[in-house]
Design a protein around this motif. Structure first.
Motif, PDB file in Angstrom:
ATOM      1  N   ILE A   1       0.908  -1.515  -0.127  1.00  0.00           N
ATOM      2  CA  ILE A   1      -0.287  -0.476  -0.290  1.00  0.00           C
ATOM      3  C   ILE A   1       0.742   1.059   0.195  1.00  0.00           C
ATOM      4  O   ILE A   1       0.568   2.074  -0.888  1.00  0.00           O
ATOM      5  CB  ILE A   1      -0.795  -0.201   1.273  1.00  0.00           C
ATOM      6  N   MET A   2       1.775   1.403   0.715  1.00  0.00           N
ATOM      7  CA  MET A   2       2.896   2.661   0.622  1.00  0.00           C
ATOM      8  C   MET A   2       4.145   2.649   0.006  1.00  0.00           C
ATOM      9  O   MET A   2       4.276   3.708  -0.405  1.00  0.00           O
ATOM     10  CB  MET A   2       3.099   2.773   2.690  1.00  0.00           C
ATOM     11  N   GLY A   3       4.566   1.372   0.074  1.00  0.00           N
ATOM     12  CA  GLY A   3       5.810   1.388  -0.565  1.00  0.00           C
ATOM     13  C   GLY A   3       6.861   1.157   0.010  1.00  0.00           C
ATOM     14  O   GLY A   3       6.309   1.417   1.534  1.00  0.00           O
ATOM     15  N   LEU A   4       8.034   0.354   0.304  1.00  0.00           N
ATOM     16  CA  LEU A   4       9.006  -0.239   0.784  1.00  0.00           C
ATOM     17  C   LEU A   4       9.625   1.037   1.965  1.00  0.00           C
ATOM     18  O   LEU A   4       9.923   0.781   2.748  1.00  0.00           O
ATOM     19  CB  LEU A   4       9.997  -1.239  -0.178  1.00  0.00           C
ATOM     20  N   GLU A   5       9.777   1.741   0.866  1.00  0.00           N
ATOM     21  CA  GLU A   5      10.731   3.099   1.707  1.00  0.00           C
ATOM     22  C   GLU A   5       9.493   4.096   3.064  1.00  0.00           C
ATOM     23  O   GLU A   5      10.420   4.266   4.349  1.00  0.00           O
ATOM     24  CB  GLU A   5      11.275   4.085   0.674  1.00  0.00           C
ATOM     25  N   ALA A   6       8.327   3.893   2.240  1.00  0.00           N
ATOM     26  CA  ALA A   6       7.348   4.049   3.485  1.00  0.00           C
ATOM     27  C   ALA A   6       6.850   3.775   4.560  1.00  0.00           C
ATOM     28  O   ALA A   6       7.012   4.413   5.512  1.00  0.00           O
ATOM     29  CB  ALA A   6       6.077   5.315   2.980  1.00  0.00           C
ATOM     30  N   ALA A   7       7.010   2.517   3.996  1.00  0.00           N
ATOM     31  CA  ALA A   7       6.885   0.952   5.116  1.00  0.00           C
ATOM     32  C   ALA A   7       7.987   1.851   6.334  1.00  0.00           C
ATOM     33  O   ALA A   7       7.574   1.258   7.391  1.00  0.00           O
ATOM     34  CB  ALA A   7       6.705  -0.439   4.649  1.00  0.00           C
ATOM     35  N   LYS A   8       9.521   1.414   5.790  1.00  0.00           N
ATOM     36  CA  LYS A   8      10.094   1.959   6.869  1.00  0.00           C
ATOM     37  C   LYS A   8      10.290   2.962   7.364  1.00  0.00           C
ATOM     38  O   LYS A   8      10.519   2.971   8.768  1.00  0.00           O
ATOM     39  CB  LYS A   8      11.653   1.992   6.227  1.00  0.00           C
ATOM     40  N   LYS A   9      10.049   3.717   6.457  1.00  0.00           N
ATOM     41  CA  LYS A   9       9.844   5.275   7.877  1.00  0.00           C
ATOM     42  C   LYS A   9       8.394   4.963   9.298  1.00  0.00           C
ATOM     43  O   LYS A   9       8.497   5.544  10.153  1.00  0.00           O
ATOM     44  CB  LYS A   9       9.348   6.212   6.931  1.00  0.00           C
ATOM     45  N   ARG A  10       7.275   4.396   8.671  1.00  0.00           N
ATOM     46  CA  ARG A  10       6.283   4.607   9.107  1.00  0.00           C
ATOM     47  C   ARG A  10       6.640   3.614  10.522  1.00  0.00           C
ATOM     48  O   ARG A  10       6.692   3.865  11.485  1.00  0.00           O
ATOM     49  CB  ARG A  10       5.198   3.831   8.261  1.00  0.00           C
ATOM     50  N   LEU A  11       7.678   2.150  10.803  1.00  0.00           N
ATOM     51  CA  LEU A  11       8.124   1.576  11.550  1.00  0.00           C
ATOM     52  C   LEU A  11       9.263   2.442  12.784  1.00  0.00           C
ATOM     53  O   LEU A  11       8.779   2.390  13.170  1.00  0.00           O
ATOM     54  CB  LEU A  11       9.192   0.589  10.730  1.00  0.00           C
ATOM     55  N   ASP A  12       9.943   3.750  11.774  1.00  0.00           N
ATOM     56  CA  ASP A  12      10.782   4.466  12.187  1.00  0.00           C
ATOM     57  C   ASP A  12      10.517   4.976  13.520  1.00  0.00           C
ATOM     58  O   ASP A  12       9.881   5.231  15.062  1.00  0.00           O
ATOM     59  CB  ASP A  12      11.825   5.450  11.586  1.00  0.00           C
ATOM     60  N   GLU A  13       8.972   5.538  12.833  1.00  0.00           N
ATOM     61  CA  GLU A  13       7.460   6.513  13.577  1.00  0.00           C
ATOM     62  C   GLU A  13       7.180   5.990  14.677  1.00  0.00           C
ATOM     63  O   GLU A  13       7.185   6.598  15.737  1.00  0.00           O
ATOM     64  CB  GLU A  13       7.038   7.367  12.601  1.00  0.00           C
TER      65      GLU A  13
END
Length: 298
Positions: free
Chosen positions: A255-267
Motif C-alpha cells: 500500500i505504502m511502498g517499501l521506503e514509506a513502510a520503513k519510515k512508518r516503522l521508525d515513527e
C-alpha cells in the motif's frame, strides 16, 4: 524492575509450555500430537515473553503469570494453525517446518487449533479456581483473563482476521490497513502486556503508558514482518518470502511502498519509546525490544 533478558523469559515459557495441556485419551491421540507439533515447533514466543516481563515490571511474581503466558502462546499457535489452512492463507511452511495441515490434514489441524484455544482458557480457569478465598488475587487474575479473552476474540484478533480476508484482492485504505493490523497482530500483543501488568501491582499511569507502548509495538511488529516478506531470508524467517504479494494481501509495503513502510516503522518505534520514557532504566527491556525489532529490517 526487570532483571531478565528476552532469552531467559523465552526459556521459562519453553520449559512450561506443555504443562497446561491436559491428558488426552489415547483414542484421540492424534489431537495431542497435532497440538504438540505446532506448539513445540519453535517461534519467538513474543506474546508470552511480554506477559511475563510486564508482570515483573509491575512488581508481580513471575510464577503467578506462567499459566497466563502459556495460554497466550496456545492462542497464538492456534491462530497460526488456522491461518495456514487452505481456506485462509494456504501456507506450506511455518517456523521452518511443514504447516500443521500438511502433516495431519485439514480436519485435524482445525481441531488442533480448537483444542489449543480451549486449553488456553482451561489453564486460566484452573488457576483462578485456586484463589476463590483471596479477593485481591482473584481480581488480578480476572482482569488478566478478560484482557486475554478480549484481545483474542471478536473485538481483537478475530475481527482483524475477518477484515484481512475480506480485503484481499482489493486496495485497502491506509485506515483499513491500520485497523486490520491493530487487531489481527496488535490486539494479542496489547493483551499480553496489559494482562501481565494486572497480574502485578501497576501504579499510577503504568497501564495506560504501557498500553500506548504495546499498540505502537504491535503495528511496528506487523510492518517489520511486511518488510521482511519483501527483503528477508526465508531460512531466517522460517517461511517463504514474497508470499503476501502472491496472495494479493494488503500490506504496508504493497500500500505504502517499501521506503514509506520503513519510515512508518521508525515513527512507531519512536512513539513506543516515548510512551515508556519516564520509566528510564526500569523500562530498558521494553525499549530494547522495540529497537531490536526495527533494526532487523535495516
Amino acid at each position: 524492575m526487570i532483571d531478565r533478558n528476552y532469552d531467559e523469559y523465552k526459556e521459562i515459557i519453553d520449559s512450561h509450555l506443555m504443562d497446561f495441556i491436559p491428558n488426552i485419551d489415547n483414542k484421540s491421540i492424534s489431537l495431542y500430537e497435532s497440538m504438540k507439533y505446532s506448539l513445540t515447533a519453535g517461534g519467538k514466543r513474543l506474546r508470552p515473553v511480554l506477559l511475563l516481563a510486564s508482570c515483573e515490571f509491575a512488581g508481580g511474581n513471575i510464577r503467578d503469570a506462567i499459566p497466563y503466558a502459556c495460554a497466550m502462546e496456545y492462542i497464538h499457535t492456534y491462530s497460526l494453525i488456522h491461518d495456514d489452512l487452505p481456506a485462509m492463507d494456504n501456507d506450506d511452511l511455518r517456523r521452518g517446518l511443514p504447516t500443521n495441515h500438511k502433516v495431519y490434514g485439514d480436519a485435524i489441524a482445525i481441531l488442533a487449533g480448537d483444542g489449543l484455544l480451549t486449553c488456553a482458557f482451561e489453564a486460566i480457569s484452573k488457576d483462578m479456581m485456586l484463589f476463590y478465598d483471596e479477593p485481591e488475587k482473584i481480581k488480578k487474575r480476572v482482569n488478566a483473563a478478560y484482557e486475554i479473552v478480549k484481545g483474542s476474540g471478536v473485538r481483537g484478533m478475530v475481527a482483524g482476521q475477518v477484515s484481512d480476508i475480506e480485503s484481499e484482492n482489493t486496495m485497502a485504505s491506509k485506515e483499513m490497513l491500520e485497523y486490520i493490523h491493530l487487531n489481527k497482530t496488535g490486539a494479542l500483543i496489547r493483551s499480553a502486556v496489559k494482562a501481565g501488568l494486572y497480574l502485578g501491582s501497576p501504579e499510577g499511569t503504568m497501564i495506560s503508558d504501557l498500553e500506548k507502548y504495546s499498540e505502537n509495538l504491535g503495528i511496528a511488529y506487523q510492518i517489520a514482518d511486511d518488510i521482511m516478506d519483501v527483503i528477508g531470508n526465508p531460512e531466517e524467517m522460517g517461511k517463504a518470502a514474497g508470499s503476501d504479494i502472491k496472495k494479493h494481501k494488503n500490506t504496508y509495503t504493497s500500500i505504502m511502498g517499501l521506503e514509506a513502510a520503513k519510515k512508518r516503522l521508525d515513527e512507531l518505534t519512536e512513539k513506543a519509546v516515548e510512551a515508556i520514557e519516564k520509566y528510564y532504566d526500569n523500562a530498558e527491556f521494553f525499549r530494547n525490544l522495540v529497537l531490536e525489532l526495527a533494526k532487523r529490517t535495516k
